[in-house]
Design an enzyme around this catalytic site. Structure first.
Site, PDB file in Angstrom:
ATOM      1  N   HIS A 156       2.816  60.355   5.555  1.00  0.00           N
ATOM      2  CA  HIS A 156       2.157  59.244   6.084  1.00  0.00           C
ATOM      3  C   HIS A 156       3.078  58.222   7.208  1.00  0.00           C
ATOM      4  O   HIS A 156       2.626  57.934   8.120  1.00  0.00           O
ATOM      5  CB  HIS A 156       1.494  58.232   4.987  1.00  0.00           C
ATOM      6  CG  HIS A 156       0.460  57.114   5.209  1.00  0.00           C
ATOM      7  ND1 HIS A 156      -0.675  56.866   4.754  1.00  0.00           N
ATOM      8  CD2 HIS A 156       0.118  56.904   6.642  1.00  0.00           C
ATOM      9  CE1 HIS A 156      -1.452  56.099   5.185  1.00  0.00           C
ATOM     10  NE2 HIS A 156      -1.070  55.984   6.635  1.00  0.00           N
ATOM     11  N   ASP A 196     -10.967  61.068   7.627  1.00  0.00           N
ATOM     12  CA  ASP A 196      -9.226  61.030   7.344  1.00  0.00           C
ATOM     13  C   ASP A 196      -9.338  59.903   6.453  1.00  0.00           C
ATOM     14  O   ASP A 196      -9.956  58.984   6.349  1.00  0.00           O
ATOM     15  CB  ASP A 196      -8.900  60.484   8.723  1.00  0.00           C
ATOM     16  CG  ASP A 196      -7.189  60.010   8.767  1.00  0.00           C
ATOM     17  OD1 ASP A 196      -6.527  61.055   8.741  1.00  0.00           O
ATOM     18  OD2 ASP A 196      -7.050  58.729   8.727  1.00  0.00           O
ATOM     19  N   TYR A 240      -5.248  54.099   1.104  1.00  0.00           N
ATOM     20  CA  TYR A 240      -6.377  53.429   1.662  1.00  0.00           C
ATOM     21  C   TYR A 240      -7.272  53.243   0.440  1.00  0.00           C
ATOM     22  O   TYR A 240      -8.443  52.515   0.633  1.00  0.00           O
ATOM     23  CB  TYR A 240      -7.160  54.351   3.016  1.00  0.00           C
ATOM     24  CG  TYR A 240      -6.395  54.474   4.033  1.00  0.00           C
ATOM     25  CD1 TYR A 240      -5.382  54.080   4.345  1.00  0.00           C
ATOM     26  CD2 TYR A 240      -7.165  55.648   4.799  1.00  0.00           C
ATOM     27  CE1 TYR A 240      -4.647  54.621   5.534  1.00  0.00           C
ATOM     28  CE2 TYR A 240      -6.408  56.276   6.033  1.00  0.00           C
ATOM     29  CZ  TYR A 240      -4.956  55.435   6.270  1.00  0.00           C
ATOM     30  OH  TYR A 240      -4.589  55.883   7.529  1.00  0.00           O
ATOM     31  N   LYS A 270      -2.973  61.906   3.082  1.00  0.00           N
ATOM     32  CA  LYS A 270      -1.702  61.730   3.330  1.00  0.00           C
ATOM     33  C   LYS A 270      -0.926  61.138   2.216  1.00  0.00           C
ATOM     34  O   LYS A 270      -1.308  60.553   1.182  1.00  0.00           O
ATOM     35  CB  LYS A 270      -1.595  60.405   4.504  1.00  0.00           C
ATOM     36  CG  LYS A 270      -2.552  60.488   5.617  1.00  0.00           C
ATOM     37  CD  LYS A 270      -2.330  59.541   6.635  1.00  0.00           C
ATOM     38  CE  LYS A 270      -3.632  59.662   7.746  1.00  0.00           C
ATOM     39  NZ  LYS A 270      -4.886  58.936   7.220  1.00  0.00           N
TER      40      LYS A 270
HETATM   41  N1  LIG Z   1      -1.626  57.228  10.070  1.00  0.00           N
HETATM   42  C1  LIG Z   1      -1.824  55.897   9.977  1.00  0.00           C
HETATM   43  O1  LIG Z   1      -0.711  55.285   9.711  1.00  0.00           O
HETATM   44  C2  LIG Z   1      -3.049  55.425  10.211  1.00  0.00           C
HETATM   45  C3  LIG Z   1      -2.808  54.012  10.609  1.00  0.00           C
HETATM   46  C4  LIG Z   1      -4.090  53.514  11.189  1.00  0.00           C
HETATM   47  C5  LIG Z   1      -5.241  54.295  10.899  1.00  0.00           C
HETATM   48  N2  LIG Z   1      -5.405  55.356  10.603  1.00  0.00           N
HETATM   49  C6  LIG Z   1      -6.618  56.199  10.692  1.00  0.00           C
HETATM   50  O2  LIG Z   1      -7.262  55.965  11.647  1.00  0.00           O
HETATM   51  C7  LIG Z   1      -8.739  55.362  11.522  1.00  0.00           C
HETATM   52  C8  LIG Z   1      -9.045  54.559  12.622  1.00  0.00           C
HETATM   53  O3  LIG Z   1      -8.278  53.524  12.947  1.00  0.00           O
HETATM   54  P1  LIG Z   1      -8.395  52.018  12.983  1.00  0.00           P
HETATM   55  O4  LIG Z   1      -9.499  51.705  11.995  1.00  0.00           O
HETATM   56  O5  LIG Z   1      -6.931  51.196  12.674  1.00  0.00           O
HETATM   57  O6  LIG Z   1      -8.896  51.542  14.405  1.00  0.00           O
HETATM   58  P2  LIG Z   1     -10.196  51.865  15.489  1.00  0.00           P
HETATM   59  O7  LIG Z   1     -10.802  53.049  14.879  1.00  0.00           O
HETATM   60  O8  LIG Z   1      -9.602  51.879  16.702  1.00  0.00           O
HETATM   61  O9  LIG Z   1     -11.114  50.757  15.205  1.00  0.00           O
HETATM   62  C9  LIG Z   1     -12.048  50.571  13.934  1.00  0.00           C
HETATM   63  C10 LIG Z   1     -12.454  48.916  14.212  1.00  0.00           C
HETATM   64  O10 LIG Z   1     -13.325  49.015  15.300  1.00  0.00           O
HETATM   65  C11 LIG Z   1     -14.860  48.865  15.053  1.00  0.00           C
HETATM   66  N3  LIG Z   1     -15.536  49.793  15.693  1.00  0.00           N
HETATM   67  C12 LIG Z   1     -15.635  50.964  15.838  1.00  0.00           C
HETATM   68  N4  LIG Z   1     -16.365  51.688  16.650  1.00  0.00           N
HETATM   69  C13 LIG Z   1     -16.648  50.734  17.512  1.00  0.00           C
HETATM   70  C14 LIG Z   1     -17.299  50.501  18.901  1.00  0.00           C
HETATM   71  N5  LIG Z   1     -18.017  51.479  19.315  1.00  0.00           N
HETATM   72  N6  LIG Z   1     -17.235  49.364  19.347  1.00  0.00           N
HETATM   73  C15 LIG Z   1     -16.843  48.219  18.875  1.00  0.00           C
HETATM   74  N7  LIG Z   1     -16.285  48.422  17.690  1.00  0.00           N
HETATM   75  C16 LIG Z   1     -15.907  49.313  17.035  1.00  0.00           C
HETATM   76  C17 LIG Z   1     -14.790  49.005  13.629  1.00  0.00           C
HETATM   77  O11 LIG Z   1     -15.973  48.183  13.052  1.00  0.00           O
HETATM   78  P3  LIG Z   1     -17.229  48.677  12.340  1.00  0.00           P
HETATM   79  O12 LIG Z   1     -17.008  49.632  11.151  1.00  0.00           O
HETATM   80  O13 LIG Z   1     -17.737  47.418  11.853  1.00  0.00           O
HETATM   81  O14 LIG Z   1     -18.000  49.446  13.461  1.00  0.00           O
HETATM   82  C18 LIG Z   1     -13.484  48.836  13.017  1.00  0.00           C
HETATM   83  O15 LIG Z   1     -13.486  47.365  12.889  1.00  0.00           O
HETATM   84  C19 LIG Z   1      -8.488  54.618  10.129  1.00  0.00           C
HETATM   85  O16 LIG Z   1      -9.659  54.263   9.482  1.00  0.00           O
HETATM   86  C20 LIG Z   1      -7.414  55.504   9.424  1.00  0.00           C
HETATM   87  O17 LIG Z   1      -8.326  56.593   8.980  1.00  0.00           O
HETATM   88  C21 LIG Z   1      -4.085  55.884  10.363  1.00  0.00           C
END
Ligand SMILES: NC(=O)c1ccc[n+]([C@@H]2O[C@H](COP(=O)([O-])OP(=O)(O)OC[C@H]3O[C@@H](n4cnc5c(N)ncnc54)[C@H](OP(=O)(O)O)[C@@H]3O)[C@@H](O)[C@H]2O)c1
Length: 316
Positions: free
Chosen positions: A112, A47, A52, A81
């Protein structure tokens, strides 16, 4: 390579475990390395988004892996997106995305946010001068449908859309959205949206499925919650696996970001976790609070959204 997938309303299949690639560091080599590590581990869904800044690194990592025969292009599901500044012309927006990716098509192209910005807008957090006052979804979606007709993408969808906005879209769309990508985790369960999307055969992709614990705007509230922790203890799993397992149990695909090999592996392990009815009932008791609230898209003068309730049509 074995991986889990579901079929979308357009006939494409989408792997249910995806690697998110948003990182505030936005380090090209780190992102590239993470994508290639994930590929070796069995991740097939990636994704990204124009905003980004990770498209070039993701594209380079995938292209190299295709060329050295680690993976075939047809086995990868790549999502990008449309940013608000490209709502005027999605075909040009996607063409530029494909150039950055070095790819001929993406598998999914998402609107997006339901926010249209001036074509010259560049800020990730738009300033007041950058908003268009009207969403004009008909024009944007017409452009998304053209992207599909032209073969620039294999499916189209939306992100951060409320039930109300999806209904507005369905009222005129020739091609319905295949996906709504939204924040979803045990503390923001999207019950109403899941029911609506289920009725209309629209798949939900869950972003921030852990609540974004390492992000500046994120929270550790999901993985630190005592209910999640006790379920993890019971299943000899980790809190992160329980949070991801919950999203999977609701039929969503999970977009989780980790650039750390151990945590990537841990997250993949959620596919083997089976939560029981008691676990699911306990999670239903958890207090809900949306983390990504979208305040940066709300203002009193130029945005069509004067409050966050306007942005989410009171679904917040
Ligand atoms: N459509 C939208 O508007 C939108 C908005 C937000 C996000 N997104 C997409 O969704 C993806 C994921 O969302 P997100 O990054 O906001 O949140 P997330 O995946 O819930 O959390 C990511 C964070 O959690 C840590 N992490 C990952 N696995 C872990 C585990 N097993 N235990 C503890 N910590 C862990 C990661 O650090 P490390 O890398 O150090 O492991 C990172 O800091 C984004 O990268 C993006 O592609 C889309």
């Amino acid at each position: 390579m074995k991986y889990n997938q579901v079929t979308l309303n357009c006939g494409s299949t989408i792997p249910i475990m995806a690697l998110g690639t948003y990182s505030s560091q936005n380090d090209r080599e780190e992102t590239k390395h993470a994508v290639q590590t994930a590929l070796k581990m069995g991740y097939r869904h990636f994704d990204t988004a124009k905003i980004y800044g990770s498209e070039a690194a993701v594209g380079e990592a995938l292209t190299e892996s295709i060329l050295n025969q680690t993976v075939e292009r047809e086995d990868i599901f790549l999502t990008s997106k449309l940013w608000g500044s490209d709502h005027h012309d999605p075909v040009s927006g996607l063409t530029r995305t494909l150039k950055r990716l070095g790819m001929e098509h993406v598998d999914m192209y998402l609107v997006h946010w339901p926010v249209k910005l001036k074509p010259w807008a560049t800020n990730a957090v738009p300033d007041e001068a950058e908003f268009e006052p009207v969403l004009d979804l008909e024009t944007t979606w017409g452009g998304m449908e053209r992207c599909l007709d032209m073969g620039l993408c294999r499916s189209i969808g939306v992100s951060n859309f409320s039930t109300n906005k999806i209904q507005r879209l369905l009222d005129f769309a020739s091609i319905p959205p295949a996906v709504d990508q939204v924040e979803m985790h045990p503390r923001w369960r999207q019950t109403k949206l899941r029911e609506f999307c289920g009725d209309h055969n629209i798949h939900i992709s869950a972003y921030s499925p852990l609540g974004g614990p390492g992000n500046a705007w994120g929270s550790t509230a999901v993985v630190d919650d005592p209910i999640i922790q006790s379920i993890a203890l019971k299943h000899k799993a980790t809190p992160a696996q329980v949070a991801l397992g919950w999203g999977l149990s609701k039929g969503a695909s999970i977009i989780v970001k980790s650039f750390n090999k151990e945590r990537m592996k841990e997250n993949m392990g959620a596919l083997d976790l089976r939560l029981d009815d008691h676990d699911l009932l306990n999670i239903e008791m958890m207090e809900e609070r949306k983390i990504m609230r979208g305040e940066f898209l709300v203002n009193q003068t130029t945005s069509p959204y004067k409050t966050i309730q306007d942005l989410w049509d009171d679904e917040i």
